[in-house]
Design a protein around this motif. Sequence first.
Motif, PDB file in Angstrom:
ATOM      1  N   THR A 195      -3.415   0.137   8.467  1.00  0.00           N
ATOM      2  CA  THR A 195      -3.492   0.056   6.968  1.00  0.00           C
ATOM      3  C   THR A 195      -3.829  -1.450   6.692  1.00  0.00           C
ATOM      4  O   THR A 195      -4.391  -1.717   5.820  1.00  0.00           O
ATOM      5  N   ASP A 253     -10.247  -0.628   2.711  1.00  0.00           N
ATOM      6  CA  ASP A 253      -9.365   0.004   1.687  1.00  0.00           C
ATOM      7  C   ASP A 253      -8.957  -1.001   0.824  1.00  0.00           C
ATOM      8  O   ASP A 253      -9.113  -2.307   1.123  1.00  0.00           O
ATOM      9  N   ASN A 291      -7.331  -2.515   7.558  1.00  0.00           N
ATOM     10  CA  ASN A 291      -8.310  -1.773   6.653  1.00  0.00           C
ATOM     11  C   ASN A 291      -8.332  -2.355   5.399  1.00  0.00           C
ATOM     12  O   ASN A 291      -9.699  -2.639   4.827  1.00  0.00           O
ATOM     13  N   ILE A 292      -7.200  -2.994   4.951  1.00  0.00           N
ATOM     14  CA  ILE A 292      -7.305  -3.741   3.653  1.00  0.00           C
ATOM     15  C   ILE A 292      -7.759  -4.871   3.822  1.00  0.00           C
ATOM     16  O   ILE A 292      -8.591  -5.636   2.852  1.00  0.00           O
ATOM     17  N   ARG A 350       0.750  -1.099  -0.172  1.00  0.00           N
ATOM     18  CA  ARG A 350       0.177  -0.171  -0.130  1.00  0.00           C
ATOM     19  C   ARG A 350       0.977   1.261  -0.024  1.00  0.00           C
ATOM     20  O   ARG A 350       1.699   1.536   0.941  1.00  0.00           O
TER      21      ARG A 350
END
Length: 241
Positions: free
Chosen positions: A65, A74, A68-69, A28
Amino acid sequence: MTVSSPDSPTALAGDARPALLEARALTRQFGHGRTAVHALRGVSLDVAPGRLVAVRGRSGSGKTTLLNILGGLDLPTSGTVRINGHDLGALSDRHRIMLRRGTVGFVFQSFGLIPYLTAAENASIPLRIARTDAAEVRERVARVLDQVGLTGHAEHRPAELSGGQQQRVGIARALAQGPQLLIADEPTGHLDTAQGLQILALLREIADSENTAMIVSSHDRRVADFADEVLLIEDGRIGGQ
């Protein structure tokens, strides 16, 4: 508890159950060029039903992060996430939201409760969004509040509850739709030591009793005592201890 190897996806040796969550080579990147921030750098992992995988690392290491993915909030810059065999990146926004609502529950550090709603009303929010029948809403909310030990606090508002009790409401809300995967981002971050341990024990109990795949991020070493496996993340990479 197993600490993962950086050379392979995280899967417990001897666990023959197929993974509910599969992530491969996740990256990311935020921004471009010299100012680009590489939040994830090739992360791979598997989480099977009934397994609690902990993600440990300092603030800024890439934990949020990653979660969230994994939960479909995301999309990665590259790599794939599959939940129940569905490639999240190949789904439309609408179908990704539908999969997320029906399969994934989220628990947040900040509790995220609506202050003027009771514990029961807060726990019912995902069911009401899904337009669940009112009688079923009452039955499910009663069950999840009992599961998290708050049967006697159904009519209390957040200000009338301790921090640990507020987080239990957050967990009840996440459980209301019967998720197969539960993602908890720093669920003990605002709690004292005793309350934090109680929440970790509750998450462990849910993983076992509901056969829920679970991934929990934390900077707290105590999470390892409740996990089947620990991922150590630093600068967006998984490494050994």
